[in-house]
Design a protein around this motif. Structure first.
Motif, short mmCIF file in Angstrom:
data_model
loop_
_atom_site.label_atom_id
_atom_site.label_comp_id
_atom_site.label_asym_id
_atom_site.label_seq_id
_atom_site.Cartn_x
_atom_site.Cartn_y
_atom_site.Cartn_z
N ARG A 230 0.80 4.14 -2.99
CA ARG A 230 0.51 5.46 -2.81
C ARG A 230 1.52 6.29 -3.26
O ARG A 230 1.21 7.30 -3.68
CB ARG A 230 0.55 5.37 -1.17
N LEU B 126 -0.71 -4.94 -5.93
CA LEU B 126 -1.65 -4.78 -4.82
C LEU B 126 -2.68 -5.82 -4.43
O LEU B 126 -3.07 -6.08 -3.46
CB LEU B 126 -2.18 -3.36 -4.97
N ILE C 173 -5.94 5.33 1.43
CA ILE C 173 -4.55 4.28 1.53
C ILE C 173 -4.11 4.66 3.08
O ILE C 173 -3.95 3.65 3.57
CB ILE C 173 -3.78 4.73 0.38
N LEU D 262 0.82 -1.05 0.06
CA LEU D 262 -0.09 0.21 -0.11
C LEU D 262 0.96 1.14 -0.03
O LEU D 262 0.68 2.10 -0.75
CB LEU D 262 -0.87 -0.04 1.12
#
Length: 273
Positions: free
Chosen positions: A73, A85, A116, A69
């Protein structure tokens, strides 16, 4: 050895005398207790080993998802990055809590950084909670907290024995209660009184499990924590306690209470998430 045997026989005779039936009953109860304890101990030991393995896998999967994550991001959210992901989400999903799982299965390519960051925060909380409860001799080496050390010793050395003993005791009590109820029913002559007596016992068991169910739902954050939910839970429990206390004055209330349980469970679904 002979003296020990003589002392044991003498003690048994002094306690039971000529009442051989009581002696057989208690010996049978002791044998059942030993067999139950052994069975519970083996099952709990096997479940603990499986739980430890699953906990290690959960920590690994959730930590990998967290790092994925962070990477997702900080880079441009391309199709290939989302596929990576998605693989980590699928791997970690079986180990996620109900609250985290609801958010994970709604992730798509339009997710923004704020969402996120919220997921990373939830993951951090779950990882910390799992790590705290991890029974690892390696992890405890780095802990200088005496409470954590004592907790680890209990979980690894005494938990299985203590839990097995408690479950054996509960099982024996259940057997004795069933025996007592069977004896009590033989003293009740009226068929209606027998029916209401059994109904009262069933109601007490349902009420016990209802309280456990409500507690579990609150603990797992599956009940809406608003005024309506709190009022319903408190009122439903109070009504049940009042009805149970009135059984001896109006035995027919047990049947009304039994029907009311279905209404209570239906309304419980309404206040659940």
């Amino acid at each position: 050895m002979d003296k020990l045997a003589e002392a044991l026989i003498s003690t048994i005779n002094s306690v039971f005398g000529e009442d051989k039936l009581s002696l057989i009953f208690y010996l049978g109860l002791l044998l059942i207790a030993i067999l139950l304890f052994k069975e519970f101990k083996n099952r709990i030991a096997d479940e603990s080993a499986i739980k430890k393995e699953q906990l290690d896998m959960a920590l690994k999967s959730l930590l990998e998802l967290k790092f994925e994550l962070v990477k997702f991001r900080d880079i441009s959210k391309e199709g290939e990055a989302f596929e990576q992901l998605k693989i980590k989400i699928i791997d970690a999903f079986p180990y996620a809590s109900y609250k985290l799982g609801k958010k994970l299965h709604n992730i798509n390519t339009t997710i923004d950084n704020a969402q996120i960051n919220e997921l990373i925060k939830l993951l951090n909380l779950e990882i910390e909670g799992l790590k705290y409860n991890q029974d690892s001799s390696i992890a405890i080496v780095n802990s200088y907290n005496i409470i954590d050390t004592m907790s680890y010793i209990y979980r690894t050395r005494f938990h299985t024995v203590f839990t097995s003993s408690m479950m054996t005791l509960i099982s024996l009590l259940f057997i004795l209660v069933v025996g007592f109820l069977n004896f009590a029913l033989t003293t009740v002559e009226s068929a209606w009184n027998k029916y209401f007596f059994i109904q009262m016992i069933i109601n007490l068991m349902i009420f016990f499990f209802y309280v456990i169910l409500v507690s579990s739902l609150f603990q797992e954050d599956k009940i809406k924590k608003n005024a309506t939910s709190w009022i319903y839970v408190i009122v439903s429990i109070i009504i049940s306690i009042v009805l149970i206390s009135l059984y001896n004055k109006a035995i027919w209330l047990s049947s009304i209470h039994f029907v009311l349980f279905f209404v209570m469970i239906f309304l419980l679904k309404k206040v659940s998430k």
